[in-house]
Design an enzyme around this catalytic site. Structure first.
Site, PDB file in Angstrom:
ATOM      1  N   ASP A   9      38.170  30.081  46.085  1.00 24.66           N
ATOM      2  CA  ASP A   9      37.290  31.786  46.109  1.00 24.66           C
ATOM      3  C   ASP A   9      37.469  32.961  45.734  1.00 24.66           C
ATOM      4  OD1 ASP A   9      39.033  32.109  48.138  1.00 24.66           O
ATOM      5  OD2 ASP A   9      37.606  33.457  49.207  1.00 24.66           O
ATOM      6  N   ASP A  14      44.503  33.171  45.347  1.00 23.32           N
ATOM      7  CA  ASP A  14      43.456  31.701  44.116  1.00 23.32           C
ATOM      8  C   ASP A  14      44.535  31.210  43.360  1.00 23.32           C
ATOM      9  OD1 ASP A  14      40.621  30.883  46.811  1.00 23.32           O
ATOM     10  OD2 ASP A  14      41.476  33.129  46.585  1.00 23.32           O
ATOM     11  N   HIS A 239      49.204  33.475  50.337  1.00 21.07           N
ATOM     12  CA  HIS A 239      47.931  32.642  51.476  1.00 21.07           C
ATOM     13  C   HIS A 239      48.457  31.249  50.155  1.00 21.07           C
ATOM     14  CE1 HIS A 239      47.724  35.639  53.989  1.00 21.07           C
ATOM     15  NE2 HIS A 239      47.666  36.457  53.533  1.00 21.07           N
TER      16      HIS A 239
HETATM   17  C1  BDR Z   1      42.569  33.975  53.083  1.00 21.08           C
HETATM   18  O1  BDR Z   1      42.139  34.746  52.680  1.00 21.08           O
HETATM   19  C2  BDR Z   1      41.807  35.330  51.802  1.00 21.08           C
HETATM   20  O2  BDR Z   1      40.837  36.516  51.340  1.00 21.08           O
HETATM   21  C3  BDR Z   1      42.216  35.116  50.632  1.00 21.08           C
HETATM   22  O3  BDR Z   1      42.446  35.088  49.664  1.00 21.08           O
HETATM   23  C4  BDR Z   1      43.208  33.670  51.622  1.00 21.08           C
HETATM   24  O4  BDR Z   1      42.603  32.573  51.156  1.00 21.08           O
HETATM   25  C5  BDR Z   1      43.624  34.797  53.669  1.00 21.08           C
HETATM   26  O5  BDR Z   1      43.342  34.890  54.576  1.00 21.08           O
HETATM   27 CA    CA Z   2      41.449  32.226  49.015  1.00 23.14          CA
END
Ligand code: BDR
Ligand code: CA
Length: 312
Positions: A9, A14, A239
């Protein structure tokens, strides 16, 4: 090498996950599917096309998927990721790369069934596309080697509510469906480990003057400001790139095979991933839960993989 499909997303982190996957020699990115989440489906798809174009790997198909969660309203995160989703970087780019005329859940099913080597799915957004794919094709798990997903948290606080992580919170019904689908190997990369995987100024310096140096500085600038507000340190949590790294080099995290369920019917706990550490529910384990990370090894892998010299 492993054949992977990445569902995104896009999203500041990402995008960094995509760079890592596309440049890794350990994985072959056969397709990228997009989903609403941090930004709308349209914006996530546009950002993904921009990143693909930036890498020059324009033959990787980009396939749009769900434009809203299964049952709930969209929940964009413009404050964290910027109105454009990638922190204002690449705002002038009009990519020649265009998305496929296909729908991600169907595409996932077809690709998994026709792939010579069993596919690994790396999921870095809400799990809507994969849940829809499983709804349409309940035997999909038989065709998939592993699902690695960034989502949830089992041993500490959430990042969108006191107990929930963003990706699971946005579409908890989808997350539950994926957890219950019977995948042979379902690896969770949650906030328990991603919060410890921090990109800092030191890493940005190592990337300065290389192909992605300027992009990453610009894209992470506001994202890091949010982190400073909360934690007082200039850094940002990687993340989604950590989920990609777990597919590339599984031993960057230590995992335990445990039973995990998702709360979907609570006023205050919706989207919480509840992990049964002591098997009190008597359920068989369904998730490889990441509980520790070798953050230095991960960041080294990230920086070394995308430290591509500037093109002449
Ligand atoms: C996740 O939430 C999104 O904002 C980031 O891209 C990641 O996938 C972290 O909680
Ligand atoms: Ca994400």
């Amino acid at each position: 090498t492993r054949n992977v499909l990445i569902d995104v997303d896009t999203g500041v982190d990402d995008a960094l996950g995509l760079l890592l996957a596309i440049h890794s020699k350990e994985v072959d990115v056969t397709a990228i599917t997009t989903v609403n989440g941090n930004v709308s489906l349209e914006t996530a798809t546009l950002n993904t096309c921009k990143i693909v174009e930036l890498t020059g790997e324009i033959n990787i198909p980009v396939v749009p998927g769900a434009n809203q969660p299964l049952k709930r309203a969209t929940h964009f995160e413009h404050r964290i990721h910027g109105t454009d989703g990638i922190g204002g970087a690449l705002s002038d780019m009009v990519p020649s790369k265009t998305p496929e005329d296909a729908y991600a859940p169907n595409y996932m099913i077809e690709l998994a069934k026709s792939s010579e080597k069993p596919l690994t799915f790396i999921m870095t957004g809400p799990l809507t596309n994969l849940a829809e794919a499983v709804q349409r094709c309940p035997e999909l798990p038989d065709y998939v080697e592993e699902v690695v997903f960034m989502g949830g948290v089992v041993s500490e606080m959430g990042n969108i509510t006191p107990v929930a992580e963003y990706n699971v919170f946005v579409d908890p019904e989808a997350a539950k469906m994926v957890l219950d689908a019977g995948f042979k190997k379902l690896t969770q990369v949650g906030l328990d480990v991603t919060r410890k995987a921090l990109l800092t100024e030191e890493h940005l310096k190592q990337l300065d003057g290389t192909k992605y140096g300027a992009y990453i500085r610009q894209s992470t600038s506001d994202y890091m400001k949010r982190y400073i507000e909360r934690n007082g340190v200039k850094a940002c949590a990687m993340h989604d790139p950590l989920a990609v790294a777990v597919a590339i080099q599984p031993n960057v995290v230590k995992k335990k095979h445990l039973y995990v369920d998702v709360e979907t019917t609570s006023r205050i706990c919706d989207g919480q991933t509840v992990c049964d550490f002591q098997n009190r529910l008597g359920q068989p384990p369904n998730v490889e839960v990441s509980l520790e990370v070798d953050a230095d090894a991960f960041l080294d892998l990230f920086v070394q993989t995308i430290r591509i010299p500037m093109e002449e």
